[in-house]
Design a protein around this motif. Structure first.
Motif, short mmCIF file in Angstrom:
data_model
loop_
_atom_site.label_atom_id
_atom_site.label_comp_id
_atom_site.label_asym_id
_atom_site.label_seq_id
_atom_site.Cartn_x
_atom_site.Cartn_y
_atom_site.Cartn_z
N ARG A 1 2.57 56.66 54.21
CA ARG A 1 2.72 58.29 54.08
C ARG A 1 4.28 59.14 53.88
NH1 ARG A 1 -0.29 61.89 57.35
NH2 ARG A 1 -1.71 60.24 57.95
N SER A 2 4.24 59.71 53.93
CA SER A 2 4.96 61.41 53.93
C SER A 2 6.27 60.38 52.85
CB SER A 2 5.81 61.46 55.53
OG SER A 2 5.11 62.17 55.54
N ALA A 3 5.55 59.13 51.83
CA ALA A 3 7.04 58.85 51.46
C ALA A 3 7.19 59.76 50.42
CB ALA A 3 6.02 57.41 50.63
N LEU A 4 7.79 59.79 49.73
CA LEU A 4 9.18 60.41 48.57
C LEU A 4 9.50 59.66 47.34
CD1 LEU A 4 9.98 63.33 47.70
CD2 LEU A 4 11.79 63.01 48.97
N ILE A 5 8.71 59.77 46.15
CA ILE A 5 9.68 59.82 44.79
C ILE A 5 10.02 60.77 44.00
CG2 ILE A 5 9.14 58.48 42.22
CD1 ILE A 5 6.41 57.58 43.26
N THR A 6 11.72 60.51 44.18
CA THR A 6 12.63 61.70 44.14
C THR A 6 12.89 62.36 42.70
OG1 THR A 6 14.24 60.13 44.41
CG2 THR A 6 13.89 61.48 46.02
N GLN A 7 12.57 61.08 41.79
CA GLN A 7 12.55 61.10 40.56
C GLN A 7 11.82 59.92 39.50
OE1 GLN A 7 16.62 61.40 38.50
NE2 GLN A 7 15.81 61.60 36.78
N GLY A 8 10.79 60.12 39.04
CA GLY A 8 9.84 59.24 38.50
C GLY A 8 10.52 58.54 36.83
#
Length: 231
Positions: A98-105
């Motif tokens: 929940r609310s995790a963030l991938i900042t760059q793929g």
């Protein structure tokens, strides 16, 4: 070359507006120790409640695997995957990501699985994958009776894949991608299989080469808003 298929009465009326915000965060903290196999260097993070990281930073590897295996264990976790070729993110418990963030793929492919029968595994997460050519997202509760109060597995998810050449998204269970915002490009496919799985979602496909949205299930695409590819 665009197609929308609605298999239930009133399943595809449209509404809503843009709420996508792109992160500019660049995280570079060291991650786990990588192991070298015959198929290249693989970095593995197992998050099961006993091991935890303030941030996941994938090193220069062939694949970075992040397994979020218990409730809340990756909640609000930043993941930086810009140095790896492939990212595999497995969110397999209630509100695990929940609310995790991938900042760059990653530079080649992202495979994300949000699965739990109780729902909410990737709710309110933000996956910024504009630099990733191939993006696959699976949201599934194995036909469990998830409710709007518990939230679908990708409820209010934000996905930015508007630089990809291929995007495949599956929202297989009740409310799975409800109120989600998705930006897609290239050859994009989105499918649903249950009640309001894509309800009130915003799909931005103006930069896509083709956009295939398959609305299967009662009111599966209810009140969805679509920006189709420019001809």
């Amino acid at each position: 070359n665009d197609r929308w298929r609605c298999n239930d009465q009133d399943c595809c009326p449209w509404t809503s507006d843009d709420a996508m915000v792109q992160s500019t965060t660049d995280l570079s903290l060291p991650g786990s120790i990588a192991a070298t196999f015959d198929n290249g260097t693989v970095q593995v993070f197992d998050m099961d409640g006993t091991a935890s990281y303030p941030v996941i930073s994938c090193t220069a590897s062939d694949e970075c695997i992040v397994n979020c295996l218990s409730a809340d264990v990756c909640q609000s976790l930043p993941i930086y995957a810009g140095a790896t070729k492939r990212l595999s993110l497995q969110c397999l418990a209630s509100e695990a990501c929940r609310s995790a963030l991938i900042t760059q793929g990653p530079t080649e492919q992202a495979d994300i699985v949000c699965f739990t029968t109780s729902g909410g595994s990737c709710a309110e997460a933000s996956f910024m994958l504009s630099d990733t050519p191939s993006v696959n997202l699976l949201c599934d509760a194995n036909e469990a009776f998830t409710t709007l109060s518990t939230g679908g597995n990708c409820y209010q998810l934000r996905l930015r894949a508007d630089g990809a050449t291929a995007v495949n998204i599956e929202c297989n269970s009740r409310y799975d991608c409800y109120e989600s915002i998705m930006r897609v490009s290239g050859v994009a496919s989105i499918s649903t299989k249950d009640y309001r799985a894509l309800g009130y979602a915003d799909i931005y496909g103006a930069s896509a080469d083709s956009l295939d949205i398959d609305c299967y299930g009662q009111s599966a695409c209810y009140a969805i808003d679509i920006w189709p590819p420019y001809s």
